[in-house]
Enzyme design. Sequence first.
Site, mmCIF file in Angstrom:
data_model
loop_
_atom_site.group_PDB
_atom_site.id
_atom_site.type_symbol
_atom_site.label_atom_id
_atom_site.label_comp_id
_atom_site.label_asym_id
_atom_site.label_seq_id
_atom_site.Cartn_x
_atom_site.Cartn_y
_atom_site.Cartn_z
ATOM 1 C CG HIS A 41 0.436 6.206 -0.635
ATOM 2 N ND1 HIS A 41 -0.640 6.672 -1.354
ATOM 3 C CD2 HIS A 41 -0.077 5.603 0.474
ATOM 4 C CE1 HIS A 41 -1.767 6.357 -0.713
ATOM 5 N NE2 HIS A 41 -1.442 5.708 0.391
ATOM 6 C CG HIS B 242 -1.815 1.156 1.336
ATOM 7 N ND1 HIS B 242 -3.119 1.127 0.913
ATOM 8 C CD2 HIS B 242 -1.616 2.420 1.811
ATOM 9 C CE1 HIS B 242 -3.676 2.305 1.119
ATOM 10 N NE2 HIS B 242 -2.789 3.110 1.673
ATOM 11 C CD GLU B 243 1.636 3.683 3.641
ATOM 12 O OE1 GLU B 243 1.970 4.738 3.049
ATOM 13 O OE2 GLU B 243 0.558 3.566 4.247
#
Length: 420
Positions: free
Chosen positions: A22, A18-19
């Site tokens: 980003h 997920h990170e």
Amino acid sequence: METLIIVMIIFGLLVSIHEFGHLIVAKRSGILCREYAIGFGPKIFAIKKGETVYTVRLLPIGGYVRMAGEDPESFEIKPGQSIGFYLNDYGRVYRIVSDHLEKYPDAHFMTVEQCDFEDQLFLSGYEDEDGPLLRYAIERDATYVVDNQDFQIAPRDRQFASQSLPARFLTIFAGPFMNLVLAVLIFVIYFSIQGVPSNAPLLGKVIHGYPAEKSGLMQGDRIVAIDGKTTGSWRDIVSYVSKHPKEQIQLTVIRDENQRQINLVTGQRKGENGKLEGVIGVYQPTRHSFIESVSAGFSQTYYWIKMELTGLKMLVTGGFDLNKLAGPVGIYNATGEVVAQGLFFVLNWTAFLSVNLAVINLLPLPALDGGRLLFLIIEALRGKPVEPQKEALVHFIGFAFLMLLMLLVTWNDLQNLFSR
């Protein structure tokens, strides 16, 4: 202990992917990413590569990418302040020290008159009390020292807020999107190994101790009729058997091009509606095809997205049993049950949790990615951003609410655990 290790691996994977979404889009957009963190709290591991410090923190309950400009810069120099600085071969400042100056005897020292670390990138002041006013240009990748650690300055064009609206939107959206990508990949791996479910009227793996095994049925048998009624698909077999719990049925089977009749008494189990339904103890047949595995990976991810949205709709309309709402403890217990069933169940569970994380994060709630995307949509409609202080306050309240909800759900988990 095994369950705890697997839970940490699963959540570490989901959060890191997920990170990473980003991080990679932010970097491609030109945003300075100071830290990529898995977990919260004190650091237990840190390594710096390029501009970014990669850390693992003590509490494995999430993660974050710290981008320049999202929060107020921690480094500030005021007129009249004494600092130390270092010059490169071109006479430009590449390192600045603002405290504990005695630890840096090899630095140049100055009493600051003016400085700008975001736009004009300069530093001016007096090295001697009676000396001339000196001005130095600052390198775009200059660092400043805080607590003996170097941090890179963030020129305006490297900050999150200065990027275009589409770039900021994609940076935030990339986190949940990567969780959906991960879910698809896991499902593709699962179907590539296990095979893609087929609707052909064939028997899959026969379960030990059930009526199918006891009657001599084998994997690969083709069921062409049950009690004289033609069966043309797996659904036909399941539909007929489920309607006849604890009853004798006759199967017309083709094996090795030979037809035979096999009689058996079905078993029974309680269905989702609470009614008894018949079973014979066989899995659905599968077929192996990479193309079909990829298609099934997308289809299964889409299915769980729909299920998540349906559950959220029921939660809002009051049709959802709140006692079934699970928090960290509930997920831990469920993971333990999945682990006991084997690797392939763990794969499915991981993919499901990845979809869950993506969908929940995209909800338009403060402190979630969806809440941040909502503010960007509002900015697009208004033609100007919401004031940072107001947005920060909304996210803070939203985060506090989410923490309260987490406590309530955890309490519900504990009550369910001890009431068993």
